[in-house]
Scaffold this motif. Structure first.
Motif, PDB file in Angstrom:
ATOM      1  N   THR A  44      81.044 -12.082  14.048  1.00 25.96           N
ATOM      2  CA  THR A  44      82.070 -12.650  13.172  1.00 25.96           C
ATOM      3  C   THR A  44      83.197 -11.657  12.923  1.00 25.96           C
ATOM      4  OG1 THR A  44      80.410 -14.052  12.114  1.00 25.96           O
ATOM      5  CG2 THR A  44      82.440 -13.698  10.899  1.00 25.96           C
ATOM      6  N   LEU A  45      82.914 -10.363  12.982  1.00 30.54           N
ATOM      7  CA  LEU A  45      83.943  -9.343  12.799  1.00 30.54           C
ATOM      8  C   LEU A  45      84.961  -9.354  13.930  1.00 30.54           C
ATOM      9  CD1 LEU A  45      81.669  -6.378  11.627  1.00 30.54           C
ATOM     10  CD2 LEU A  45      83.273  -7.679  10.210  1.00 30.54           C
ATOM     11  N   LEU A  46      84.588  -9.912  15.078  1.00 34.65           N
ATOM     12  CA  LEU A  46      85.502  -9.970  16.222  1.00 34.65           C
ATOM     13  C   LEU A  46      86.245 -11.300  16.318  1.00 34.65           C
ATOM     14  CD1 LEU A  46      83.376  -8.263  19.031  1.00 34.65           C
ATOM     15  CD2 LEU A  46      85.338  -7.321  17.817  1.00 34.65           C
ATOM     16  N   TYR A  47      85.935 -12.224  15.423  1.00 32.01           N
ATOM     17  CA  TYR A  47      86.597 -13.529  15.459  1.00 32.01           C
ATOM     18  C   TYR A  47      88.121 -13.420  15.343  1.00 32.01           C
ATOM     19  CZ  TYR A  47      87.858 -18.329  14.337  1.00 32.01           C
ATOM     20  OH  TYR A  47      88.449 -19.571  14.345  1.00 32.01           O
ATOM     21  N   PRO A  48      88.667 -12.529  14.483  1.00 27.63           N
ATOM     22  CA  PRO A  48      90.132 -12.437  14.401  1.00 27.63           C
ATOM     23  C   PRO A  48      90.796 -12.050  15.716  1.00 27.63           C
ATOM     24  CG  PRO A  48      89.108 -11.362  12.519  1.00 27.63           C
ATOM     25  CD  PRO A  48      88.004 -11.674  13.485  1.00 27.63           C
ATOM     26  N   VAL A  49      90.056 -11.444  16.633  1.00 29.03           N
ATOM     27  CA  VAL A  49      90.617 -11.011  17.916  1.00 29.03           C
ATOM     28  C   VAL A  49      90.259 -11.970  19.043  1.00 29.03           C
ATOM     29  CG1 VAL A  49      90.633  -9.161  19.639  1.00 29.03           C
ATOM     30  CG2 VAL A  49      90.516  -8.591  17.210  1.00 29.03           C
ATOM     31  N   LEU A  50      89.003 -12.367  19.108  1.00 25.42           N
ATOM     32  CA  LEU A  50      88.526 -13.151  20.246  1.00 25.42           C
ATOM     33  C   LEU A  50      88.359 -14.631  19.955  1.00 25.42           C
ATOM     34  CD1 LEU A  50      85.868 -10.641  21.632  1.00 25.42           C
ATOM     35  CD2 LEU A  50      88.225 -10.980  22.404  1.00 25.42           C
ATOM     36  N   GLY A  51      88.431 -15.019  18.689  1.00 24.94           N
ATOM     37  CA  GLY A  51      88.334 -16.423  18.332  1.00 24.94           C
ATOM     38  C   GLY A  51      86.986 -17.044  18.657  1.00 24.94           C
ATOM     39  N   GLU A  52      86.997 -18.318  19.019  1.00 26.26           N
ATOM     40  CA  GLU A  52      85.757 -19.055  19.237  1.00 26.26           C
ATOM     41  C   GLU A  52      84.942 -18.533  20.421  1.00 26.26           C
ATOM     42  OE1 GLU A  52      84.218 -21.306  17.494  1.00 26.26           O
ATOM     43  OE2 GLU A  52      85.765 -21.296  15.939  1.00 26.26           O
ATOM     44  N   ARG A  53      85.612 -17.805  21.333  1.00 25.97           N
ATOM     45  CA  ARG A  53      84.877 -17.299  22.500  1.00 25.97           C
ATOM     46  C   ARG A  53      83.708 -16.418  22.112  1.00 25.97           C
ATOM     47  NH1 ARG A  53      89.307 -14.236  25.810  1.00 25.97           N
ATOM     48  NH2 ARG A  53      90.042 -13.880  23.666  1.00 25.97           N
ATOM     49  N   VAL A  54      83.878 -15.660  21.025  1.00 30.90           N
ATOM     50  CA  VAL A  54      82.822 -14.730  20.634  1.00 30.90           C
ATOM     51  C   VAL A  54      81.781 -15.386  19.728  1.00 30.90           C
ATOM     52  CG1 VAL A  54      83.815 -13.811  18.478  1.00 30.90           C
ATOM     53  CG2 VAL A  54      82.485 -12.302  19.981  1.00 30.90           C
ATOM     54  N   MET A  55      82.114 -16.542  19.169  1.00 31.96           N
ATOM     55  CA  MET A  55      81.194 -17.180  18.230  1.00 31.96           C
ATOM     56  C   MET A  55      80.109 -17.986  18.957  1.00 31.96           C
ATOM     57  SD  MET A  55      82.399 -15.923  15.581  1.00 31.96           S
ATOM     58  CE  MET A  55      81.246 -16.677  14.451  1.00 31.96           C
ATOM     59  N   LYS A  56      80.407 -18.437  20.164  1.00 32.98           N
ATOM     60  CA  LYS A  56      79.443 -19.245  20.909  1.00 32.98           C
ATOM     61  C   LYS A  56      79.260 -18.632  22.297  1.00 32.98           C
ATOM     62  CE  LYS A  56      80.981 -23.436  18.519  1.00 32.98           C
ATOM     63  NZ  LYS A  56      81.598 -24.772  18.672  1.00 32.98           N
ATOM     64  N   ALA A  94      77.139 -16.195  25.322  1.00 31.87           N
ATOM     65  CA  ALA A  94      76.452 -14.914  25.561  1.00 31.87           C
ATOM     66  C   ALA A  94      77.206 -13.716  24.988  1.00 31.87           C
ATOM     67  CB  ALA A  94      76.235 -14.728  27.057  1.00 31.87           C
ATOM     68  N   LEU A  95      78.536 -13.757  24.975  1.00 27.63           N
ATOM     69  CA  LEU A  95      79.299 -12.599  24.508  1.00 27.63           C
ATOM     70  C   LEU A  95      78.945 -12.246  23.068  1.00 27.63           C
ATOM     71  CD1 LEU A  95      81.486 -10.451  24.829  1.00 27.63           C
ATOM     72  CD2 LEU A  95      83.196 -12.190  24.199  1.00 27.63           C
ATOM     73  N   GLY A  96      78.925 -13.259  22.210  1.00 27.80           N
ATOM     74  CA  GLY A  96      78.579 -13.008  20.813  1.00 27.80           C
ATOM     75  C   GLY A  96      77.163 -12.479  20.667  1.00 27.80           C
ATOM     76  N   SER A  97      76.256 -12.986  21.477  1.00 23.81           N
ATOM     77  CA  SER A  97      74.866 -12.524  21.423  1.00 23.81           C
ATOM     78  C   SER A  97      74.755 -11.070  21.845  1.00 23.81           C
ATOM     79  CB  SER A  97      73.988 -13.390  22.331  1.00 23.81           C
ATOM     80  OG  SER A  97      73.989 -14.737  21.908  1.00 23.81           O
ATOM     81  N   VAL A  98      75.518 -10.676  22.853  1.00 22.53           N
ATOM     82  CA  VAL A  98      75.511  -9.273  23.296  1.00 22.53           C
ATOM     83  C   VAL A  98      76.073  -8.368  22.197  1.00 22.53           C
ATOM     84  CG1 VAL A  98      76.499  -7.635  24.954  1.00 22.53           C
ATOM     85  CG2 VAL A  98      75.628  -9.841  25.748  1.00 22.53           C
ATOM     86  N   VAL A  99      77.138  -8.818  21.534  1.00 20.68           N
ATOM     87  CA  VAL A  99      77.713  -8.049  20.416  1.00 20.68           C
ATOM     88  C   VAL A  99      76.673  -7.858  19.324  1.00 20.68           C
ATOM     89  CG1 VAL A  99      79.407  -8.122  18.542  1.00 20.68           C
ATOM     90  CG2 VAL A  99      80.092  -8.743  20.860  1.00 20.68           C
ATOM     91  N   ASP A 100      76.010  -8.943  18.942  1.00 23.34           N
ATOM     92  CA  ASP A 100      74.973  -8.844  17.902  1.00 23.34           C
ATOM     93  C   ASP A 100      73.847  -7.922  18.334  1.00 23.34           C
ATOM     94  OD1 ASP A 100      76.431 -10.615  16.420  1.00 23.34           O
ATOM     95  OD2 ASP A 100      75.163 -12.355  16.822  1.00 23.34           O
ATOM     96  N   ALA A 101      73.444  -8.030  19.602  1.00 21.58           N
ATOM     97  CA  ALA A 101      72.342  -7.203  20.099  1.00 21.58           C
ATOM     98  C   ALA A 101      72.686  -5.722  20.065  1.00 21.58           C
ATOM     99  CB  ALA A 101      71.972  -7.626  21.518  1.00 21.58           C
ATOM    100  N   LEU A 161      86.551  -2.141  14.599  1.00 24.96           N
ATOM    101  CA  LEU A 161      87.985  -1.843  14.684  1.00 24.96           C
ATOM    102  C   LEU A 161      88.885  -2.944  14.118  1.00 24.96           C
ATOM    103  CD1 LEU A 161      89.438   0.671  15.677  1.00 24.96           C
ATOM    104  CD2 LEU A 161      89.692  -0.411  17.917  1.00 24.96           C
ATOM    105  N   PRO A 162      88.644  -4.233  14.419  1.00 19.79           N
ATOM    106  CA  PRO A 162      89.532  -5.270  13.880  1.00 19.79           C
ATOM    107  C   PRO A 162      89.548  -5.339  12.349  1.00 19.79           C
ATOM    108  CG  PRO A 162      88.239  -6.139  15.705  1.00 19.79           C
ATOM    109  CD  PRO A 162      87.667  -4.800  15.366  1.00 19.79           C
TER     110      PRO A 162
END
Length: 529
Positions: free
Chosen positions: A185-197, A199-206, A498-499
């Motif tokens: 969720t901290l990356l949502y301002p930069v990456l938008g919905e792409r990071v919320m749903k 594999a990318l978001g899961s990798v960030v959380d992991a 960073l965001p």
């Protein structure tokens, strides 16, 4: 509104109940791989991590320092802005009372690390002058600089990155926009919905969960060695693996039970008890210990901390020995970065109903001052006894034997062995409060909501204890190697944070406009129309 908690009927398979399968696979995969590779070639793992640790510290150390410095300065700016009157979670009054709330902040964020280093680090900087100062080591003139350097490592910058700007971003995203309490969720301002749903978001959380696992297993394992050493010195108990394992089982039982009962029960009760015990120990030291020396040392040390703040905060390997920066400032700052996203989740969760100003000032100002006082009481006492010749920790600290330093200083304090036992108990509960809160926070990340199943919390608490037990069997060196690994994990985690440097203030002002504290801008009004 925050997302609804899934019902039992909608949770699916046993695996899915543990949370995001990708996060689970990557995190448990890391644990298994680290342990497996250590069993296969322990030296290869230790050497590889050591090389990565040295490269990261040398290459990115300055970046880590600037990230912490900017986070603190921007957070203070937000705290004095009109937007700071906005309340987290749109509640008119706090969910948790002030003392309980502050207790959880102090016990979770200071944790076992602060207690573990509180006695030894100031004495180390007293016998080995930090590069920011030119006083002669071991003299009365070196006291202020020794304390100031300790305050820098555990002060405003460290605390601010753990729960200020990132906590604001998460609070607004979760309680207003209904987004999950997850690092992605901290990356949502930069990456938008792409990071919320996906594999990318899961990798960030992991990545963030792995950093916390690495950072939490270390204190859990070191506590077992420290307590077993203390029991051996005080009562002659064997300090072998069997004793360490027994301590580990007892510790895990405490923090897993606490995590399963939740924020409003176990975590809160354990934190309150720990604060009362810390206050009792502090009162004894202040009243019966070297009182005048401690009062003067705190005044001089904190004054030196403030006057040399930017010098210490921006010192690099170009102006200080590379080994010193690697093992002190950069190591600690990277450690805090690794913890930051999940700590921010915890702070956002327990701060509902608090104003943004209260949250920032509690985390980034009040807590560092309290930490400085604690370091002065324990570390300042150690300096006093070192200065007067009552103890000599030079050899132990040059070998980074902080467990020896803690016990030696504790035994020299009023009460002797009884005080040493009390400090060992305090350290144990501090580590337990980190274990329970991080088990809860990891479960929140995996579940995607702030009421994860007690069994999920227990799973992560037990997993960290098992990893600590296996690594202790291999030797304390592997615990140390894992501790160094958190510096490497700080690389991706820092990008997640960073965001928040610009999203934090924006989220604060958005909350203030939504709550009618400040007038909407023309752009906002147009969008509303």
């Amino acid at each position: 509104m925050p997302p609804k908690i899934p019902s039992e009927s909608s949770k699916g398979s046993a695996l899915s109940r543990l949370g995001d399968p990708i996060v689970l696979l990557l995190t448990v995969g890391f644990i298994v791989a680290f342990v497996g590779l250590s069993l296969y070639d322990i030296d290869l793992v230790a050497d590889s991590i050591s090389a990565g640790f040295a490269w990261t510290a040398a290459t990115l150390g300055t970046y880590f320092q600037l990230l912490l410095l900017l986070t603190f300065l921007i957070a203070i700016g937000v705290s004095i802005s009109p937007a700071a009157s906005a309340r987290v979670g749109n509640l008119e009054s706090p969910q948790i009372g002030t003392f309980k709330w502050l207790s959880m902040i102090m016990c979770t964020l200071l944790a076992g690390g602060g207690v573990f280093f509180a006695a030894g680090e100031p004495v180390y900087h007293f016998v080995v002058t930090p590069p920011a100062f030119d006083t002669e080591a071991g003299t009365a003139e070196a006291v202020a600089g020794a304390l100031a350097q300790s305050f820098m490592h555990w002060g405003f910058l460290a605390w601010a990155v753990l729960g200020s700007l990132s906590a604001i971003v998460l609070a607004h995203a979760h309680y207003v926009k209904g987004q999950p309490l997850q690092p992605r969720t901290l990356l949502y301002p930069v990456l938008g919905e792409r990071v919320m749903k996906g594999a990318l978001g899961s990798v960030v959380d992991a990545c963030c969960v792995i950093a916390v696992v690495a950072g939490t297993v270390g204190p859990i394992g070191f506590l077992a060695t420290q307590v077993s050493f203390g029991l051996h010195e005080l009562f002659g108990v064997s300090e072998g693996y069997a004793t360490q394992l027994g301590i580990l089982v007892l510790l895990a039982g405490v923090y897993v039970t606490s995590a399963m009962t939740g924020i409003h029960k176990g975590i809160q009760i354990l934190s309150r008890f720990n604060v009362f015990l810390a206050l009792a120990i502090a009162a004894v030291i202040l009243v019966a210990g070297p009182t005048l020396f401690l009062v003067n040392a705190f005044s001089q040390g904190f004054g030196e901390y403030l006057s040399s703040f930017f010098t210490m905060a921006t010192m690099t390997a170009e102006t200080a020995p590379a080994w010193w920066m690697q093992w002190w400032t950069v190591f600690f700052f990277a450690w805090f970065i690794g913890y930051a996203p999940l700590m921010a989740i915890f702070v956002a969760r327990i701060s509902r109903g608090r104003t943004i100003r209260e949250m920032i000032l509690a985390v980034a100002v009040m807590a560092p001052v309290a930490t400085a006082i604690w370091f002065t009481l324990l570390g300042g006492s150690g300096i006093h006894y070192q200065l007067t010749g009552a103890i000599d920790l030079s050899e132990a600290l040059n070998n980074f034997q902080f467990d020896v330093a803690t016990l030696t200083v504790a035994q020299a304090l009023p009460g002797g062995s009884l005080m040493a036992l009390a400090i060992l108990l305090l350290t144990s509960i501090f580590v337990a409060t980190t274990g329970d809160s991080m088990s809860y926070a990891i479960a929140v990340v995996c579940a995607g909501h702030d009421a994860p199943s007690p069994l999920v919390r227990a799973f992560w608490g037990i997993a960290m204890a098992l990893m600590a037990g296996i690594l202790l069997y291999m030797g304390a060196g592997q615990i140390g190697a894992l501790q160094q690994f958190i510096v490497i994990t700080a690389i991706p985690v820092s990008l997640v944070l960073l965001p928040s440097l610009w999203a934090g203030p924006r989220a604060a002002y958005a909350m203030a406009r939504e709550q009618g504290i400040i007038a909407p801008t023309a752009t906002t009004a147009t969008r509303a129309d």
